[in-house]
Design an enzyme around this catalytic site. Structure first.
Site, PDB file in Angstrom:
ATOM      1  N   LYS A   1     -24.718 -49.246  -5.808  1.00 21.05           N
ATOM      2  CA  LYS A   1     -24.039 -47.948  -5.747  1.00 21.05           C
ATOM      3  C   LYS A   1     -23.019 -47.903  -6.864  1.00 21.05           C
ATOM      4  O   LYS A   1     -22.570 -48.948  -7.349  1.00 21.05           O
ATOM      5  CB  LYS A   1     -23.313 -47.795  -4.397  1.00 21.05           C
ATOM      6  CG  LYS A   1     -22.955 -46.364  -4.067  1.00 21.05           C
ATOM      7  CD  LYS A   1     -24.136 -45.644  -3.450  1.00 21.05           C
ATOM      8  CE  LYS A   1     -23.837 -44.209  -3.140  1.00 21.05           C
ATOM      9  NZ  LYS A   1     -24.919 -43.608  -2.354  1.00 21.05           N
TER      10      LYS A   1
HETATM   11  P1  NAD Z   1     -22.877 -32.663  -2.560  1.00 26.67           P
HETATM   12  O1  NAD Z   1     -21.789 -32.963  -3.501  1.00 26.67           O
HETATM   13  O2  NAD Z   1     -24.098 -31.953  -3.035  1.00 26.67           O
HETATM   14  O3  NAD Z   1     -22.306 -31.816  -1.310  1.00 26.67           O
HETATM   15  C1  NAD Z   1     -21.234 -32.229  -0.539  1.00 26.67           C
HETATM   16  C2  NAD Z   1     -20.871 -31.120   0.443  1.00 26.67           C
HETATM   17  O4  NAD Z   1     -19.808 -31.592   1.274  1.00 26.67           O
HETATM   18  C3  NAD Z   1     -20.377 -29.840  -0.221  1.00 26.67           C
HETATM   19  O5  NAD Z   1     -20.818 -28.722   0.525  1.00 26.67           O
HETATM   20  C4  NAD Z   1     -18.855 -29.983  -0.106  1.00 26.67           C
HETATM   21  O6  NAD Z   1     -18.173 -28.728  -0.128  1.00 26.67           O
HETATM   22  C5  NAD Z   1     -18.751 -30.647   1.240  1.00 26.67           C
HETATM   23  N1  NAD Z   1     -17.465 -31.303   1.432  1.00 26.67           N
HETATM   24  C6  NAD Z   1     -16.759 -32.061   0.553  1.00 26.67           C
HETATM   25  N2  NAD Z   1     -15.599 -32.459   1.100  1.00 26.67           N
HETATM   26  C7  NAD Z   1     -15.582 -31.971   2.363  1.00 26.67           C
HETATM   27  C8  NAD Z   1     -14.661 -32.040   3.420  1.00 26.67           C
HETATM   28  N3  NAD Z   1     -13.495 -32.688   3.293  1.00 26.67           N
HETATM   29  N4  NAD Z   1     -14.977 -31.404   4.580  1.00 26.67           N
HETATM   30  C9  NAD Z   1     -16.138 -30.740   4.708  1.00 26.67           C
HETATM   31  N5  NAD Z   1     -17.064 -30.643   3.738  1.00 26.67           N
HETATM   32  C10 NAD Z   1     -16.771 -31.241   2.578  1.00 26.67           C
HETATM   33  O7  NAD Z   1     -23.253 -34.082  -1.884  1.00 26.67           O
HETATM   34  P2  NAD Z   1     -24.631 -34.503  -1.201  1.00 26.67           P
HETATM   35  O8  NAD Z   1     -25.494 -35.084  -2.251  1.00 26.67           O
HETATM   36  O9  NAD Z   1     -25.120 -33.394  -0.354  1.00 26.67           O
HETATM   37  O10 NAD Z   1     -24.140 -35.721  -0.297  1.00 26.67           O
HETATM   38  C11 NAD Z   1     -23.594 -35.533   1.002  1.00 26.67           C
HETATM   39  C12 NAD Z   1     -23.628 -36.838   1.758  1.00 26.67           C
HETATM   40  O11 NAD Z   1     -24.981 -37.292   1.852  1.00 26.67           O
HETATM   41  C13 NAD Z   1     -22.854 -37.988   1.120  1.00 26.67           C
HETATM   42  O12 NAD Z   1     -22.311 -38.787   2.153  1.00 26.67           O
HETATM   43  C14 NAD Z   1     -23.925 -38.751   0.373  1.00 26.67           C
HETATM   44  O13 NAD Z   1     -23.583 -40.104   0.167  1.00 26.67           O
HETATM   45  C15 NAD Z   1     -25.075 -38.614   1.335  1.00 26.67           C
HETATM   46  N6  NAD Z   1     -26.403 -38.804   0.714  1.00 26.67           N
HETATM   47  C16 NAD Z   1     -26.817 -38.023  -0.312  1.00 26.67           C
HETATM   48  C17 NAD Z   1     -28.095 -38.212  -0.836  1.00 26.67           C
HETATM   49  C18 NAD Z   1     -28.665 -37.329  -1.927  1.00 26.67           C
HETATM   50  O14 NAD Z   1     -29.858 -37.461  -2.231  1.00 26.67           O
HETATM   51  N7  NAD Z   1     -27.912 -36.419  -2.511  1.00 26.67           N
HETATM   52  C19 NAD Z   1     -28.918 -39.227  -0.336  1.00 26.67           C
HETATM   53  C20 NAD Z   1     -28.453 -40.002   0.723  1.00 26.67           C
HETATM   54  C21 NAD Z   1     -27.186 -39.775   1.246  1.00 26.67           C
END
Ligand code: NAD
Length: 409
Positions: A102
């Site tokens: 990571k």
């Molecule tokens: P992203 O940046 O696309 O979206 C994040 C979302 O969370 C946004 O809508 C943002 O406004 C919201 N957010 C941020 N801070 C916040 C808060 N304090 N309260 C409420 N909402 C809040 O990120 P993502 O890629 O969708 O990732 C989200 C989660 O999923 C993370 O934990 C990430 O590690 C996990 N994840 C992502 C992927 C991927 O393929 N993108 C894969 C596995 C896990």
């Protein structure tokens, strides 16, 4: 509890069920390499800024290491290590030939211009290019990064190593990306939520769902679940939560968020805080934003029957115990959000073969991979009478441990 303490606790719980030897525990807990770099650059206004960047390579026993890059103001070394270890177990749970890593930069990406974001990314890759690569460690998107950032990473890496599309995944379609990668994590969350409800004699049709986070993962999960008959009563992002007892108009919310960059101003029956969303009386609660959102302070307020961990580490161990006592079933992150890394693997395979799959094939292979792992996890949990999380860790740790022993230490 920190992300690292949580990840360690879940590992230790599974290790004690498995009776893992102290030597193997030591091996599996110790990261192979930790890189911390200073990214120095000239900002648009001529000032010099420095950012701290990390790449932690946790374990490569099963193959090249794989894991996202996060751009967020709270990124720190301990959190990156915790997330890197989750990747090791996650790639093993879905049985794809990777280890775990990571990385990230401590930065608020929205505070940077497009030009600054690109410069910072390229400088970061200048620092990392000799420790990453298609057969060493392959980055991907995570919070705060997207296909455009992956395109800059590929281009910068190729300046040192020549044509190498498999050096990073989650790229744009026009630059060797895979159709179906962008939706993959959210789609996987949807598929697995459906599978879990079915196991318990329920169905998605009419199930009420609240989703925290409307970024890549939350928005595609909402889209899938809405299309398959669930009623999404609440969604949220950093600006707050929207609630509608008749169900949010998900296509309208998706269009609004795409046009405005946020849900702020999107009309709904009621505005809630993110904290209130977590306590809604729904069938399924899906935290899909930050880690550590359910703790001993608020887990007792959860009224959902199921929690699906779309984010990484949203439920800390104290909260996990409280949810278990309340009979709330938790689908653990190391399987629930593994759709992204699974389709990243498909993208890497296609890049290595200079061949492209169509969307139907990607979706079918994704469903096969996730549902096979789900069935296995369910069987382990049922047979050993342990929570789904411990069962998933047992599968992951077991596979990494066996690969380590077979290869020879
Ligand atoms: P992203 O940046 O696309 O979206 C994040 C979302 O969370 C946004 O809508 C943002 O406004 C919201 N957010 C941020 N801070 C916040 C808060 N304090 N309260 C409420 N909402 C809040 O990120 P993502 O890629 O969708 O990732 C989200 C989660 O999923 C993370 O934990 C990430 O590690 C996990 N994840 C992502 C992927 C991927 O393929 N993108 C894969 C596995 C896990």
């Amino acid at each position: 509890m920190s992300a690292y303490e949580s990840a360690r606790h879940y590992f230790e719980t599974a290790a004690s069920v498995m009776d893992l030897s102290p030597n193997m525990k030591k091996l599996l807990l110790t990261p192979e390499r930790e890189v911390k770099v200073q990214v120095a650059m000239k900002m648009d206004n001529g000032e010099i800024a420095t950012f701290v960047g990390y790449r932690i390579q946790h374990n490569s026993a099963r193959g090249p290491m794989k894991g996202g890059l996060r751009y967020h103001s709270e990124v720190n070394g301990e959190e990156v290590l915790a997330l890197a270890s989750l990747m090791t177990w996650k790639t093993a749970v879905v049985d794809i030939p990777y280890g775990g890593a990571k990385g990230g930069i401590t930065v608020s990406p929205k505070a940077l211009s497009e030009n600054e974001l690109e410069t910072m990314t390229r400088k970061f890759i200048d620092e990392l290019q000799d420790v990453i690569g298609p057969n060493k460690d392959i980055p991907a998107p995570d919070m705060g990064t997207n296909a455009q950032v992956m395109a800059w990473i590929m281009n910068q890496y190729e300046k040192y190593h020549g044509f190498n599309p498999a050096c990073v995944t989650g790229k744009p379609l026009e630059l060797h990306g895979a159709d179906g990668r962008e939706e993959a994590t959210g789609r996987g969350v949807g598929l697995l939520t459906e599978a879990m409800l079915q196991k318990l004699g329920r169905s998605l049709t009419g199930a009420t769902i609240a989703i925290q986070g409307f970024g890549n993962v939350g928005s595609f999960a909402a889209e899938y679940l809405h299309k398959h008959g669930a009623k999404i009563v609440a969604i949220s992002d950093v600006s707050g939560a929207k609630f509608d007892s008749n169900g949010i108009d998900v296509p309208a919310a998706l269009a609004y968020a795409r046009a405005n960059g946020s849900l702020e101003g999107f009309e709904s029956e009621k505005q809630l805080s993110n904290e209130e969303l977590l306590a809604l009386d729904v069938d399924v609660l899906i935290p899909a934003a930050l880690g550590g959102v359910l703790t001993k302070e608020n887990a007792g307020h959860v009224r959902a029957k199921f929690v699906v961990e779309a984010a990484n580490g949203p439920v800390d161990p104290d909260a996990d115990t409280i949810l278990q006592k309340q009979g709330i079933v938790v689908l653990p992150d190391i399987l629930a959000n593994a759709g992204g890394v699974t389709v990243s693997y498909f993208e890497w395979v296609q890049n290595q073969q200079y061949f492209r799959w169509d969307l139907e094939r990607t979706r079918a292979e994704l469903a096969k991979t996730l549902l096979t792992s789900f069935e296995k996890m369910w069987a382990v949990a049922t047979e050993k009478r342990i929570p789904l999380r411990t069962a998933a860790y047992l599968m992951g740790i077991g596979r990494v441990g066996r690969a380590t022993v077979l290869a020879g230490i």
